[in-house]
Write a protein that holds these residues in place. Structure first.
Motif, PDB file in Angstrom:
ATOM      1  N   SER A   1      16.875 -71.949 -14.570  1.00 13.38           N
ATOM      2  CA  SER A   1      17.118 -70.627 -14.009  1.00 13.38           C
ATOM      3  C   SER A   1      15.987 -69.676 -14.352  1.00 13.38           C
ATOM      4  O   SER A   1      15.263 -69.844 -15.317  1.00 13.38           O
TER       5      SER A   1
ATOM      6  N   ASP B   1      21.456 -73.391 -16.587  1.00 10.01           N
ATOM      7  CA  ASP B   1      22.154 -72.125 -16.329  1.00 10.01           C
ATOM      8  C   ASP B   1      22.890 -71.626 -17.568  1.00 10.01           C
ATOM      9  O   ASP B   1      22.907 -70.417 -17.848  1.00 10.01           O
TER      10      ASP B   1
ATOM     11  N   TYR C   1      20.364 -70.148 -19.833  1.00 14.41           N
ATOM     12  CA  TYR C   1      19.907 -68.866 -19.313  1.00 14.41           C
ATOM     13  C   TYR C   1      20.913 -67.753 -19.643  1.00 14.41           C
ATOM     14  O   TYR C   1      20.537 -66.678 -20.113  1.00 14.41           O
ATOM     15  N   LYS C   2      22.205 -68.028 -19.402  1.00 12.40           N
ATOM     16  CA  LYS C   2      23.237 -67.023 -19.675  1.00 12.40           C
ATOM     17  C   LYS C   2      23.352 -66.723 -21.166  1.00 12.40           C
ATOM     18  O   LYS C   2      23.628 -65.589 -21.558  1.00 12.40           O
TER      19      LYS C   2
END
Length: 382
Positions: free
Chosen positions: A3, A32, A35-36
């Motif tokens: 991401s 992902d 990334y979060k």
């Protein structure tokens, strides 16, 4: 690519110090999810989970690349050992140039750790002595194995840690803290020490009818023995080798000098100082490196030779015997006019698997005979 923005090819060095390595990841963690997890620390350029090039299975580690080094440093200092997918992860600065890691400079080894000490506790125990590039408690499926490694940014920090922590009691256990040594260096120290004074003797090329008592009768002529053992397989059949431990180094040395190369029951004896496993593995590694230099154009893979095969062993049987040690690209029994010639070649994908096979299979009975297994040199003909 994970991401966030892709990494521009021409600007790699500019963002080099804003990249973090993320280790000990749960297999289900995705780009992902990384990334979060890290986006609150600052703007990200990209995240990446490293995968096996063939199976695409995750390797348990990845990278997070921030836009700004300050954000990466903040994440390193405040998020190390946080949970993701229920498992604590381990952060360190990304080191694209692995020469520092391979050099061993600033690296220390800790053993006799209490099993309750994890990566987080280890990091905070040793961070008082200087900047840590990485720290790792070695674990298996049952948890900590009781030893760990800490890699400091400087030799001075490593020396401070050794000076202050070696011999200290942690959770009621006295720990050893010392300079990290590569296997080759440890093996060299063992060889130097053991060659100076040894009492354990290795004997091979023994006849099938040789037992402990007969072997003791032969070797006790050179001095009192503490133990004598002919090694046997699960069915009780001799593997053709054994060990004799003397009470004194002088007796062991005399036996080696007098009996090595002597003929016994129609076989020429090999008698020498018994090597420890770390020595055998280091010697195999050195031999393999010499073969690589000698034959730079050999095909990929690590070949091993298997000799003294009986006529019942074919390609499939050979592969089946060695498969537990790792992926095999090919196994071949050499034949002549449809009859096995008594030897074969097994090619492993990884060097570590090959040396483990050599170490554990040499002398083991395959079919009806104890086999001789050694590192081979690929000729590209089979």
């Amino acid at each position: 690519m994970g991401s966030g923005e892709p990494n521009p090819a021409g600007k790699k060095k500019k963002y080099l110090k804003a990249a973090l390595y993320v280790g000990d990841l749960d297999p289900d963690v995705t780009e992902d999810m990384l990334y979060k997890k890290f986006r609150p620390a600052g703007p990200l350029r990209f995240t990446r989970i490293c995968r096996d090039p063939e199976t695409r299975s995750p390797l348990g580690y990845g990278y997070v690349n921030f836009r700004f080094p300050a954000d990466a440093e903040w994440a390193l200092n405040t998020m190390n050992f946080d949970l993701i997918n229920g498992k604590p992860f381990r952060l360190m600065w990304s080191q694209p140039d692995d020469r520092l890691r391979k050099s061993g400079v600033g690296n220390i080894f800790i053993k006799n750790l209490d099993r309750s000490i994890d990566n987080r506790a280890l990091f905070y125990l040793f961070s008082a002595f200087g900047n840590i590039l990485s720290c790792k408690v070695v674990c298996d499926d049952n948890g900590s194995k009781g030893y760990a490694y800490v890699h400091f940014e400087s030799v001075a920090a490593a020396n401070r840690a050794i000076w202050h922590m070696n011999g200290v009691r942690l959770n009621n256990r006295q720990v050893y803290v010392g300079r990290f040594k590569f296997p080759e260096e440890r093996a060299a120290e063992v060889r130097t020490r053991d060659r100076a004074i040894f009492t354990n003797v290795f004997v091979k090329n023994l006849a099938e009818e040789m037992d402990d008592e007969k072997l003791k009768g032969i070797f006790s002529e050179y001095g009192p023995t503490e133990s004598v053992k002919v090694i046997r397989d699960a069915s009780g059949k001799s593997k053709g080798f054994g060990f004799v431990r003397y009470e004194t180094h002088e007796a062991a040395q005399k036996a080696v000098l007098d009996l090595h190369g002597k003929s016994l029951d129609g076989k020429v004896l090999y008698v020498g100082r018994a090597q420890k496993k770390i020595e055998r593995l280091a010697e195999l590694r050195r031999r393999f490196q010499r073969l690589k230099v000698k034959d730079k154009n050999r095909p990929p893979g690590v070949p091993i030779y298997v000799r003294n095969l009986d006529e019942t062993v074919d390609d499939e049987k050979l592969k089946e015997e060695f498969a537990p040690f790792g992926p095999i690209s090919r196994a071949k029994v050499m034949v002549e006019v449809g009859q096995g010639k008594g030897f074969g070649v097994v090619c492993f994908s990884l060097f570590e698997d090959a040396i483990k096979a050599v170490d554990e299979m040499n002398g083991r009975v395959v079919g009806s005979r104890p086999v001789h297994v050694s590192l081979g040199q690929s000729r590209g003909r089979w």
